[in-house]
Design an enzyme around this catalytic site. Structure first.
Site, PDB file in Angstrom:
ATOM      1  N   ARG A 181       0.835  -1.206   0.000  1.00  0.00           N
ATOM      2  CA  ARG A 181       0.000   0.000   0.000  1.00  0.00           C
ATOM      3  C   ARG A 181       0.864   1.248   0.000  1.00  0.00           C
ATOM      4  O   ARG A 181       1.934   1.282   0.610  1.00  0.00           O
ATOM      5  CB  ARG A 181      -0.871   0.056   1.260  1.00  0.00           C
ATOM      6  CG  ARG A 181      -2.033  -0.903   1.266  1.00  0.00           C
ATOM      7  CD  ARG A 181      -2.955  -0.613   2.433  1.00  0.00           C
ATOM      8  NE  ARG A 181      -2.238  -0.504   3.693  1.00  0.00           N
ATOM      9  CZ  ARG A 181      -2.686   0.155   4.755  1.00  0.00           C
ATOM     10  NH1 ARG A 181      -3.852   0.790   4.700  1.00  0.00           N
ATOM     11  NH2 ARG A 181      -1.998   0.208   5.865  1.00  0.00           N
TER      12      ARG A 181
ATOM     13  N   SER B 151       7.533  -4.944   7.255  1.00  0.00           N
ATOM     14  CA  SER B 151       7.159  -5.873   8.340  1.00  0.00           C
ATOM     15  C   SER B 151       7.980  -7.158   8.319  1.00  0.00           C
ATOM     16  O   SER B 151       7.438  -8.260   8.267  1.00  0.00           O
ATOM     17  CB  SER B 151       5.673  -6.196   8.249  1.00  0.00           C
ATOM     18  OG  SER B 151       4.955  -4.996   8.209  1.00  0.00           O
TER      19      SER B 151
ATOM     20  N   ASP C   8       5.498  -3.024  11.386  1.00  0.00           N
ATOM     21  CA  ASP C   8       4.034  -2.866  11.521  1.00  0.00           C
ATOM     22  C   ASP C   8       3.580  -2.959  12.981  1.00  0.00           C
ATOM     23  O   ASP C   8       2.603  -2.331  13.391  1.00  0.00           O
ATOM     24  CB  ASP C   8       3.269  -3.893  10.673  1.00  0.00           C
ATOM     25  CG  ASP C   8       3.652  -5.332  10.997  1.00  0.00           C
ATOM     26  OD1 ASP C   8       4.701  -5.546  11.627  1.00  0.00           O
ATOM     27  OD2 ASP C   8       2.915  -6.247  10.596  1.00  0.00           O
TER      28      ASP C   8
END
Length: 900
Positions: free
Chosen positions: A522, A586, A640
């Site tokens: 994203r 992440s 994350d």
């Protein structure tokens, strides 16, 4: 004339549909906890939870009490793939003094007959399981216990009503045990109707209804547990013995009962009881015919008005007479012969009229029986949510077997009343004997299966002590990761993030965030406002990462990321602005500062080459340079988990822990700088990304790893690594379940022992299916549908086992996660030096958010293992996007303060 006389006995389809609806209402009443006490149709749970599946085997005894004879049987069930069985029986009379005497005499007689049978069959020295067919209404609380509610069918034994008939039989057998060396284990109490269903169920697995239509009448069927209020639990199905003979005892059929029905009832042993049975069972139909003929004769319509002794004698006309008179092929000769024997000397017209009376009486019986059976079939179909259903009705009883027209009439009417059910009627062979043995055989099979399933799932049941050990080991590993001399070899890496503060509300500006951590990537634009109108606005776009890029070269991966950023900047019209950027990455990184992150190793299916050991921020900067279209200020590389903590920290300043429980599993928390030996300085705090997924990679939790965990680990992309994550995260739980299902199938406990192609496929069982299957609101029918989507053709029993396996795996995952988190909150409490800690944990991840029980079990485990910590769990909103922007904003704020 006869038609006009017996007009009320002729029932139209509309009337039968009405009877069907009335019976459905009675069934619902009988199943409800509050309405059952006043219901006439008792809907008794039989505790028979499973139909034969063909794998039953062994030697069984059965005794059968309830008809005109007492029977003892030996049933051999062969596991030869042909589903064959062998039945040997012996019949004993039931003398009047026994069936109308006292309880002790009755059960002694049963035990004597059984002993005689065992002697003749040379079975005395064997220990054999016994099924007891007891064809009277009983209230059961388990399979091998039943309290007699009332005698029926001419039985009137004193001192038995309201007592457990199985313990009475056991007592009688116990007396014989020592003196005659017999050892019999009464495993099941069975109603003959249930026995009929089970016998037919052995030959046809679609059979889920049993019907008796003989001296007595009754029906049973497989009901969904969730509808049976009288029994705990709502998983699976159970056979319900309707005891439908009492339908109408509350007046529900009064409009259909004729003067003859009333007269017959008044002269019976149990007036006002079993009114439906008295309208349809063979015990009463002959008497009904006698009463009609008597009245017609008195009115001069038959036999020239001469009333013979036979017509005045109760019970003189029996069902066998009625059946014989309805043999139309014989013309009127049978009727003439029978009536002459009864001294009635009929004319031809008399014979025609009497034959017609018999037809109307037996036809009404078949009609009423069909209407009640149609109600059961409709309920079954609705339970299964099917538009059309194929099923089999197992059927037994003298009236059905010996009456020349009865079966044909019954079939025809049932098919007319339920056109959307394709019904096969299967005649039972010795339902009450072989059926009792079948119930016993199934109980035997289920008990053996239960043992095997319990053994397979036992390693997943973790005691509080074991979880306490896991907590303590986690605590030790956290310390190793923080210490300079042990950090290099520590499995829990305790990586410094250089995030040294949480939001204070003064952050503001426009920020870009990138989020790479799974199969999607994203790009976000985040606008943060401070002050009174404090808010966070986000705009984002999602891009897929194809497998060939996830597992290609590092350069290809970062070029793809930059291509996605370019698309987004163009889409938002901000290509020229040099915005500060936070990069959520992440994967385990070793950071030397907030904007430097060296990849320790890929997880979650990524395998891009030339990345491990490299600085991911440099790789991103180089890819931006190669494209040469825009420039960005990369301020922070973010995990994350840290983003999750920051997002919640923006709402709640007490949030100092971040937890991810989703595809992966990880925790971060704010640690005192003085405890972080691998970073210079002792002032303030820094967020530590524990990377706890590697906990256990040194073998410290091998004692709780099962053979299934080892199989999952060996088949993964990174064998021997991330062992704790493989026991607790969504990416692997479905795979653990699949390994267990394969093992249980190999043991013959699931899917009929057939491992389907789809079950062999790694990754077929996604964790989202665990969440769906374990949902409390999901009926087993829907579980079966999910399994069918996966290409697994399951029975109702299979679905229960699959649900249980999913529950065991996800509960253990939540408990292990809770044990790890308890170690962290305890450490926080000690850091602060307080007796009691209040703290908030920011949580994200699909497993925590979507699984029906995971979050509850996790919270309960933390509470039990860290009782001095009051932990609030706060759901994070977009930790990896909003969180990255907030970290960037905090870093900018702290940087500005530093410059000042």
């Amino acid at each position: 004339q006869v038609d006009r006389y017996l007009y009320h006995m002729r029932l139209s389809d509309d009337v039968l549909l009405d009877v069907m609806a009335r019976f459905q209402t009675e069934m619902v009443k009988g199943l409800g906890r509050d309405t059952n006490p006043t219901a006439t149709v008792k809907m008794l749970p039989s505790f028979v939870r499973s139909l034969p599946d063909g794998s039953e085997k062994g030697d069984f005894l059965a005794v059968d009490l309830g008809g005109s004879q007492f029977r003892a049987h030996q049933v051999k069930v062969f596991d030869d793939g042909k589903q064959s069985s062998q039945l040997e029986s012996k019949f004993y009379p039931t003398p009047k003094e026994v069936i109308q005497g006292n309880g002790a005499e009755l059960f002694d007689y049963v035990a004597d007959c059984l002993l005689d049978f065992m002697e003749t069959k040379n079975l005395k020295h064997k220990k054999l399981p016994l099924g007891f067919t007891f064809s009277f209404p009983c209230k059961q609380t388990k399979l091998e216990e039943g309290v007699l509610l009332a005698w029926t069918k001419h039985f009137k034994v004193r001192g038995v009503q309201d007592t457990d008939v199985v313990s009475s039989l056991r007592k009688a057998l116990q007396k014989h045990k020592a003196s005659f060396d017999i050892d019999v284990d009464v495993l099941a109490l069975v109603n003959d109707t249930v026995g009929t269903m089970m016998t037919c169920g052995y030959d046809d697995q679609r059979c889920e209804v049993g019907l008796i239509i003989g001296t007595g009448t009754n029906a049973c069927y497989m009901e969904e547990m969730r509808h049976i209020d009288l029994v705990e639990g709502d998983e699976g199905r159970m056979c319900i013995n309707t005891e439908w003979g009492a339908f109408g005892d509350d007046g529900a059929l009064d409009d259909l009962r004729t003067e003859f029905d009333r007269e017959l009832d008044l002269g019976s042993l149990n007036p006002g009881k079993q009114l439906f049975e008295k309208m349809i069972s063979s015990l009463y139909l002959g008497e009904l015919v006698r009463l009609i003929l008597l009245k017609m004769t008195k009115e001069g319509l038959l036999f020239n008005g001469k009333v013979s002794t036979a017509l005045l004698t109760k019970g003189k006309i029996e069902m066998k007479h009625v059946s014989a008179m309805e043999k139309y092929k014989e013309g009127l000769s049978n009727t003439k012969e029978i009536l002459t024997e009864l001294n009635l000397f009929p004319s031809e017209d008399d014979c025609i009229a009497v034959q017609h009376v018999c037809t109307i009486v037996s036809f009404r019986s078949a009609n009423l029986c069909a209407a009640a059976l149609a109600a059961i079939l409709t309920r079954l179909r609705e339970n299964k949510k099917l538009l059309r259903m194929r099923t089999t009705v197992g059927i037994d009883g003298g009236l059905y077997k010996t009456h020349p027209q009865y079966a044909k009439r019954l079939h025809k009417v049932v098919r007319r009343l339920v056109p959307n059910c394709d019904v096969r009627f299967l005649l039972s062979v010795s339902g009450s004997g072989k059926g009792a043995a079948m119930v016993t055989a199934v109980a035997y099979r289920l008990a053996a299966q239960r043992k095997q399933i319990d053994a397979a799932l036992a390693p997943f049941l973790l005691s509080l002590d074991t979880l306490g050990e896991v907590k303590n080991k986690m605590r030790s590993e956290l310390e190793y990761g923080l210490k300079r001399e042990t950090q290099a070899s520590a499995t829990v890496k305790m990586l410094p993030t250089y995030v040294c503060g949480t939001p204070d509300g003064t952050e503001k500006g426009k920020f870009l965030a990138l989020d790479l951590g799974g199969t999607n990537f994203r790009v976000l634009l985040v606008k943060i406002r401070s002050g009174r109108r404090r808010s966070v606005q986000m705009y984002n776009k999602i891009f897929a990462i194809p497998l060939e890029i996830m597992q290609g070269t590092g350069e290809e991966l970062f070029d793809h990321i930059v291509q996605c950023i370019a698309d987004f900047l163009e889409y938002m019209g901000i290509k020229g602005a040099r915005l500060p950027l936070g990069f959520t990455f992440s994967f385990p990184c070793r950071q030397a500062s907030i904007d430097k992150g060296t990849l320790v190793g890929w997880t979650k299916g990524f395998k891009a080459t030339d990345c491990e050991g490299e600085d991911v921020v440099d790789m991103l900067r180089e890819a931006i340079r190669r494209r040469n279209e825009f420039d960005l200020d990369i301020v922070a590389v973010v995990n994350d988990t840290v983003g999750t903590m920051m997002t919640c920290g923006y709402e709640d300043p007490n949030c100092e822990i971040g937890l991810i429980a989703g595809t992966g599993s990880n925790v971060c928390y704010m640690e005192d700088m003085k405890n972080i030996e691998i970073v210079e300085g002792n002032e303030g705090k820094m967020c530590i990304n524990t990377e706890w997924g590697g906990f256990g990679d040194n073998g410290c939790i091998d004692n709780i790893r099962t053979k299934y965990d080892k199989e999952v680990d060996e088949g993964s992309l990174n064998p021997g690594k991330q062992r704790y994550e493989k026991m607790t995260s969504g990416m692997y739980l479905g795979e653990i379940v699949r390994q267990i299902l394969i093992d249980l199938t190999k043991q013959g406990l699931l899917f009929r022992g057939q491992i389907s192609e789809s079950l062999r496929k790694r990754g077929i069982f996604e964790t989202k299916f665990l969440s769906q299957i374990e949902s409390d609101r999901l009926a087993l029918l829907q579980v079966r549908r999910i399994l069918q989507q996966l290409g697994l053709d399951s029975t109702c029993e299979d679905s229960i086992i699959v649900k249980e396996v999913c529950g065991a795996v996800s509960k253990r995952a939540a408990q292990l996660c809770g044990a790890g988190l308890a170690a962290i909150v305890e450490k926080k409490r000690e850091n602060r030096g307080v007796e009691h800690l209040q703290i908030t944990v920011g949580v994200d991840g699909t497993l925590y958010k979507l699984h029906p029980h995971f979050s509850r079990v996790l919270r309960e485990t933390v509470k039990e293992l860290a009782p001095r910590c009051d932990v609030t769990f706060m759901l994070s909103e977009d930790g990896s996007g909003k969180g990255a922007a907030l970290i960037t904003a905090v870093a900018k704020r702290l940087h500005n303060i530093g410059q000042k």
